[in-house]
Scaffold this motif. Structure first.
Motif, PDB file in Angstrom:
ATOM      1  N   GLY A   1      90.212 -95.592 -11.339  1.00  0.00           N
ATOM      2  CA  GLY A   1      89.164 -95.491 -11.651  1.00  0.00           C
ATOM      3  C   GLY A   1      88.120 -96.512 -10.714  1.00  0.00           C
ATOM      4  N   PHE A   2      86.758 -96.818 -10.767  1.00  0.00           N
ATOM      5  CA  PHE A   2      86.350 -97.743  -9.883  1.00  0.00           C
ATOM      6  C   PHE A   2      85.955 -98.835 -10.778  1.00  0.00           C
ATOM      7  CE2 PHE A   2      81.600 -96.019  -9.918  1.00  0.00           C
ATOM      8  CZ  PHE A   2      81.713 -95.658 -11.388  1.00  0.00           C
ATOM      9  N   CYS A   3      85.030 -99.881 -10.284  1.00  0.00           N
ATOM     10  CA  CYS A   3      84.885-101.003 -10.841  1.00  0.00           C
ATOM     11  C   CYS A   3      84.562-101.339 -12.201  1.00  0.00           C
ATOM     12  CB  CYS A   3      83.920-101.908  -9.980  1.00  0.00           C
ATOM     13  SG  CYS A   3      82.280-101.279 -10.081  1.00  0.00           S
ATOM     14  N   TYR A   4      83.667-100.477 -12.636  1.00  0.00           N
ATOM     15  CA  TYR A   4      83.085-100.496 -14.130  1.00  0.00           C
ATOM     16  C   TYR A   4      84.233-100.356 -15.072  1.00  0.00           C
ATOM     17  CZ  TYR A   4      78.647-100.274 -11.577  1.00  0.00           C
ATOM     18  OH  TYR A   4      77.868-100.277 -10.388  1.00  0.00           O
ATOM     19  N   GLU A   5      85.161 -99.382 -14.484  1.00  0.00           N
ATOM     20  CA  GLU A   5      86.308 -98.595 -15.406  1.00  0.00           C
ATOM     21  C   GLU A   5      87.410 -99.729 -15.345  1.00  0.00           C
ATOM     22  OE1 GLU A   5      86.232 -93.958 -15.092  1.00  0.00           O
ATOM     23  OE2 GLU A   5      86.214 -94.957 -13.124  1.00  0.00           O
TER      24      GLU A   5
ATOM     25  N   ARG B   1      76.311-115.584 -12.637  1.00  0.00           N
ATOM     26  CA  ARG B   1      76.819-116.277 -13.480  1.00  0.00           C
ATOM     27  C   ARG B   1      76.935-116.010 -14.758  1.00  0.00           C
ATOM     28  NH1 ARG B   1      79.425-120.943 -11.044  1.00  0.00           N
ATOM     29  NH2 ARG B   1      80.575-120.466 -13.093  1.00  0.00           N
ATOM     30  N   ARG B   2      75.799-115.198 -15.444  1.00  0.00           N
ATOM     31  CA  ARG B   2      75.686-114.739 -16.861  1.00  0.00           C
ATOM     32  C   ARG B   2      76.666-113.784 -17.292  1.00  0.00           C
ATOM     33  NH1 ARG B   2      70.445-110.539 -17.449  1.00  0.00           N
ATOM     34  NH2 ARG B   2      71.692-110.346 -19.105  1.00  0.00           N
ATOM     35  N   PRO B   3      77.247-113.578 -18.249  1.00  0.00           N
ATOM     36  CA  PRO B   3      78.374-112.488 -18.690  1.00  0.00           C
ATOM     37  C   PRO B   3      77.360-111.460 -19.267  1.00  0.00           C
ATOM     38  CG  PRO B   3      78.034-114.173 -20.316  1.00  0.00           C
ATOM     39  CD  PRO B   3      77.340-114.548 -19.215  1.00  0.00           C
ATOM     40  N   ARG B   4      77.937-110.259 -18.945  1.00  0.00           N
ATOM     41  CA  ARG B   4      77.253-108.954 -19.294  1.00  0.00           C
ATOM     42  C   ARG B   4      78.226-108.225 -20.143  1.00  0.00           C
ATOM     43  NH1 ARG B   4      72.274-107.262 -17.266  1.00  0.00           N
ATOM     44  NH2 ARG B   4      71.732-108.784 -15.265  1.00  0.00           N
ATOM     45  N   PRO B   5      77.626-107.205 -21.096  1.00  0.00           N
ATOM     46  CA  PRO B   5      78.594-106.330 -21.970  1.00  0.00           C
ATOM     47  C   PRO B   5      78.584-105.126 -20.994  1.00  0.00           C
ATOM     48  CG  PRO B   5      76.216-106.245 -22.746  1.00  0.00           C
ATOM     49  CD  PRO B   5      76.388-107.454 -21.649  1.00  0.00           C
ATOM     50  N   LEU B   6      79.793-104.316 -21.189  1.00  0.00           N
ATOM     51  CA  LEU B   6      79.898-103.145 -20.424  1.00  0.00           C
ATOM     52  C   LEU B   6      78.968-102.203 -20.450  1.00  0.00           C
ATOM     53  CD1 LEU B   6      82.063-101.703 -18.653  1.00  0.00           C
ATOM     54  CD2 LEU B   6      83.358-100.815 -21.070  1.00  0.00           C
ATOM     55  N   ALA B   7      78.008-102.232 -21.681  1.00  0.00           N
ATOM     56  CA  ALA B   7      76.955-101.138 -21.644  1.00  0.00           C
ATOM     57  C   ALA B   7      75.793-101.323 -20.716  1.00  0.00           C
ATOM     58  CB  ALA B   7      76.459-101.433 -23.234  1.00  0.00           C
ATOM     59  N   ASP B   8      75.986-102.847 -20.054  1.00  0.00           N
ATOM     60  CA  ASP B   8      75.017-102.689 -19.104  1.00  0.00           C
ATOM     61  C   ASP B   8      74.963-102.149 -17.978  1.00  0.00           C
ATOM     62  OD1 ASP B   8      73.684-104.570 -21.016  1.00  0.00           O
ATOM     63  OD2 ASP B   8      73.855-106.534 -19.569  1.00  0.00           O
ATOM     64  N   PHE B   9      76.144-101.787 -17.726  1.00  0.00           N
ATOM     65  CA  PHE B   9      76.575-101.120 -16.591  1.00  0.00           C
ATOM     66  C   PHE B   9      76.518 -99.385 -16.425  1.00  0.00           C
ATOM     67  CE2 PHE B   9      78.886-105.097 -16.341  1.00  0.00           C
ATOM     68  CZ  PHE B   9      78.536-105.619 -15.170  1.00  0.00           C
ATOM     69  N   VAL B  10      76.147 -99.059 -17.604  1.00  0.00           N
ATOM     70  CA  VAL B  10      76.064 -97.417 -17.757  1.00  0.00           C
ATOM     71  C   VAL B  10      75.337 -96.855 -17.078  1.00  0.00           C
ATOM     72  CG1 VAL B  10      75.535 -95.699 -19.461  1.00  0.00           C
ATOM     73  CG2 VAL B  10      77.132 -97.658 -20.228  1.00  0.00           C
ATOM     74  N   PRO B  11      73.912 -97.391 -16.915  1.00  0.00           N
ATOM     75  CA  PRO B  11      73.124 -96.592 -15.786  1.00  0.00           C
ATOM     76  C   PRO B  11      73.276 -96.520 -14.542  1.00  0.00           C
ATOM     77  CG  PRO B  11      71.878 -98.065 -17.311  1.00  0.00           C
ATOM     78  CD  PRO B  11      73.074 -98.324 -17.555  1.00  0.00           C
ATOM     79  N   MET B  12      73.706 -97.939 -14.137  1.00  0.00           N
ATOM     80  CA  MET B  12      74.521 -97.941 -12.728  1.00  0.00           C
ATOM     81  C   MET B  12      75.600 -97.077 -12.373  1.00  0.00           C
ATOM     82  SD  MET B  12      73.759 -98.676  -9.442  1.00  0.00           S
ATOM     83  CE  MET B  12      72.470 -99.911  -9.589  1.00  0.00           C
ATOM     84  N   ALA B  13      76.328 -97.102 -13.286  1.00  0.00           N
ATOM     85  CA  ALA B  13      77.653 -96.076 -13.184  1.00  0.00           C
ATOM     86  C   ALA B  13      77.471 -94.664 -12.956  1.00  0.00           C
ATOM     87  CB  ALA B  13      78.616 -96.439 -14.348  1.00  0.00           C
ATOM     88  N   TRP B  14      76.245 -94.363 -13.930  1.00  0.00           N
ATOM     89  CA  TRP B  14      75.792 -92.789 -13.664  1.00  0.00           C
ATOM     90  C   TRP B  14      75.359 -92.729 -12.369  1.00  0.00           C
ATOM     91  CZ3 TRP B  14      70.933 -90.835 -12.807  1.00  0.00           C
ATOM     92  CH2 TRP B  14      70.767 -89.453 -13.037  1.00  0.00           C
TER      93      TRP B  14
END
Length: 270
Positions: free
Chosen positions: A65-69, A170-183
């Motif tokens: 996969g790529f980074c988000y995955e 530096r701030r953490p993010r949940p995986l869901a934050d990356f959904v729009p950019m992954a699309w």
């Protein structure tokens, strides 16, 4: 999560403790066992950013996969093993030195032994081992010299051999934050993931990459490139070098399909 199945995918035994030595080993094994690839963009497959879907793709179907995955699922494995691991967004530097869009990349930060360590198994050629984010000196890695510098707004710039790679939040993010950019990355004609086809992983002597019918092996710094002329040869390369058995081949941008196979889902190598 089926921890043992994931560790088996990486070819490692269950670790005794979540220490730095184990983290180094897990990162290097992940880079060697699980390819960085964007086949889904060229197979018409959706990229689904949730743990169950990613586990099915990467562990059961033995894909990459790529980074988000890759970093999304690896962070979940690290947490399951007892590490304090979180996802962080990054902006990738373009060749001209400008920054890409926010959330252009996802990386992992592990808090361990009173330090924060950058772990990244989803950026193609990058560090094999965790990088100390508080280090002021350059850090030697088998794949180059890395330097972490302060950036505006508390972010950090990560450089490889003097060249900026990405700016890390530096701030953490949940995986869901990356959904729009992954699309966007997997569907937009402006994305380099839709404009190129790649499947690449670390080897003991360098790296192997398959891009369409072009197979590139780097062994001890020497690059060798060959052209695979038939669908059978390309399928064999995916199987031999990446452990993937594909019922149909991804089509590189601007090229015609090499086979008339009826599209089917890809299957795992058993």
């Amino acid at each position: 999560m089926d921890i043992d199945a994931y560790l088996d995918r990486l070819g490692v035994a269950r670790p005794a403790a979540p220490d730095l030595a184990t983290l180094r080993h897990l990162q290097e094994r992940h880079l060697a066992a699980v390819p960085f690839e964007n086949l889904s963009s060229h197979l018409g497959e959706p990229v689904v950013l949730d743990e169950e879907a990613l586990f099915g793709k990467i562990v059961h179907r033995r894909r990459g996969g790529f980074c988000y995955e890759l970093n999304g699922l690896f962070a979940a494995l690290l947490r399951a093993l007892g590490y304090d691991a979180s996802l962080h967004a990054a902006q990738v530097f373009r060749p001209d030195g400008t920054l890409g869009p926010p959330l252009d990349h996802a990386a992992i930060v592990v808090s361990l032994d009173s330090a924060d360590w950058l772990v990244d198994v989803g950026f193609g050629r990058f560090a094999r081992h965790p990088l100390d984010l508080s280090a002021v000196e350059a850090q030697r890695d088998p794949d180059g010299e890395f330097l972490v510098l302060d950036a505006p707004h508390g972010d950090l710039d990560v450089l490889l051999d003097g060249k900026p790679q990405y700016r890390l939040e530096r701030r953490p993010r949940p995986l869901a934050d990356f959904v729009p950019m992954a699309w966007w990355q997997t569907t937009s004609p402006e994305s380099h993931f839709t404009r190129s086809l790649t499947c690449s992983r670390l080897t003991s002597q360098g790296r192997v990459t398959l891009s369409g019918g072009k197979l590139i092996e780097t062994v001890d710094g020497v690059r060798n490139e060959i052209r695979l002329a038939t669908p059978e040869a390309i399928r064999a390369a995916y199987r031999v070098y990446f452990g993937m058995t594909l019922t149909r081949l991804p089509v590189p941008p601007g090229e015609s399909p090499l086979t008339d196979d009826v599209p089917q889902p890809d299957t795992a190598l058993t």
